[in-house]
Enzyme design. Sequence first.
Site, mmCIF file in Angstrom:
data_model
loop_
_atom_site.group_PDB
_atom_site.id
_atom_site.type_symbol
_atom_site.label_atom_id
_atom_site.label_comp_id
_atom_site.label_asym_id
_atom_site.label_seq_id
_atom_site.Cartn_x
_atom_site.Cartn_y
_atom_site.Cartn_z
ATOM 1 N N ASP A 67 24.530 -17.944 -31.799
ATOM 2 C CA ASP A 67 23.727 -18.722 -30.859
ATOM 3 C C ASP A 67 23.582 -20.180 -31.248
ATOM 4 O O ASP A 67 23.946 -20.581 -32.362
ATOM 5 C CB ASP A 67 22.335 -18.085 -30.689
ATOM 6 N N ASN A 136 10.008 -10.269 -32.548
ATOM 7 C CA ASN A 136 9.889 -9.546 -31.271
ATOM 8 C C ASN A 136 11.096 -8.639 -31.011
ATOM 9 O O ASN A 136 11.279 -8.141 -29.911
ATOM 10 C CB ASN A 136 9.708 -10.532 -30.103
ATOM 11 N N HIS A 138 14.310 -9.541 -31.158
ATOM 12 C CA HIS A 138 15.531 -10.144 -30.599
ATOM 13 C C HIS A 138 16.677 -10.106 -31.609
ATOM 14 O O HIS A 138 16.458 -10.034 -32.813
ATOM 15 C CB HIS A 138 15.287 -11.556 -30.039
ATOM 16 N N GLU A 143 16.596 -12.015 -25.950
ATOM 17 C CA GLU A 143 15.151 -11.822 -25.984
ATOM 18 C C GLU A 143 14.757 -10.549 -25.233
ATOM 19 O O GLU A 143 15.457 -10.139 -24.290
ATOM 20 C CB GLU A 143 14.454 -13.023 -25.326
HETATM 21 C C1 F6R Z 1 19.792 -16.847 -35.307
HETATM 22 C C2 F6R Z 1 19.540 -15.484 -34.843
HETATM 23 C C3 F6R Z 1 18.122 -14.998 -34.727
HETATM 24 C C4 F6R Z 1 17.500 -14.786 -36.114
HETATM 25 C C5 F6R Z 1 16.082 -14.263 -35.976
HETATM 26 C C6 F6R Z 1 15.401 -14.116 -37.323
HETATM 27 O O1 F6R Z 1 21.176 -17.093 -35.301
HETATM 28 O O2 F6R Z 1 20.446 -14.779 -34.555
HETATM 29 O O3 F6R Z 1 18.118 -13.802 -34.021
HETATM 30 O O4 F6R Z 1 18.268 -13.849 -36.826
HETATM 31 O O5 F6R Z 1 15.317 -15.137 -35.181
HETATM 32 O O6 F6R Z 1 15.241 -15.371 -37.891
HETATM 33 P P1 F6R Z 1 14.766 -15.538 -39.407
HETATM 34 O O7 F6R Z 1 15.887 -15.078 -40.259
HETATM 35 O O8 F6R Z 1 14.531 -17.026 -39.560
HETATM 36 O O9 F6R Z 1 13.544 -14.721 -39.563
#
Ligand code: F6R
Length: 241
Positions: A67, A136, A138, A143
Amino acid sequence: MRIYVLDNYEEISMKAASILASQIILKPDSVLGLATGSTPLGMYRELVKMHKKGILDFSQVITFNLDEYVGIPPEHPQSYHYYMYNNFFNHLNMKKENINIPPGDEKSVHKVCEDYEQKLRSVSRIDLQVTGIGTNGHVGFNEPDQELNVNTHLIDLKEETIEANSRFFSSPEEVPRQAISMGMGSIMKAKKIIMLANGPNKAKPIEEVVNGKISTQLPASLVQLHPDVTLILDGEAAKYI
Ligand code: F6R
């Protein structure tokens, strides 16, 4: 589903790096799906160390990132382009043309999504997909919702994601409201998935992924349908399983 519960963040990082290293050693032209965020940083550090020691050659590796935020340029310190080059690609011998990250500063987002999807199709399947998990549930920026996208798409970030990611910006207002994300289709098509999680904030979504029902309201729960998933957790993230 294989589950490793490890003592601390360093062990998670080492385990994940070892899995990626084996993948690259066994198949030097592997297609890797990559995540950003705080969780995989240690894994990237370990992989860079292995490369510097001459253990790992990235010259044929192809990568696709999950992403990118929409509306900030690649040179913005919080863009996922900046993150990936700064923490990983700049320290390896990867070919620039083998690095794929959705561009987030383009005007025609629809076309960007189509082009990214086209590139993903050209490699047919990702060999090994690395993911984190949002508080959440994702994955990438897929989402929670009533429906999920199969393909690369533009997404409005949920308030809780903006809130969670505001720790990387000087204020929540600065967090981009939209992102481009690979769809759940390409993630689920990967031959292998490793999902990393550490810390108490991830305990609830991880409990759902391991013991809960499959629901589009918790996109990560879909991995229960995947034939080769490995969860790599610390004790805090694993405390309810
Ligand atoms: C970012 C991604 C997101 C993160 C998620 C957890 O490329 O794929 O899904 O893996 O938001 O983020 P952290 O590791 O910062 O808790």
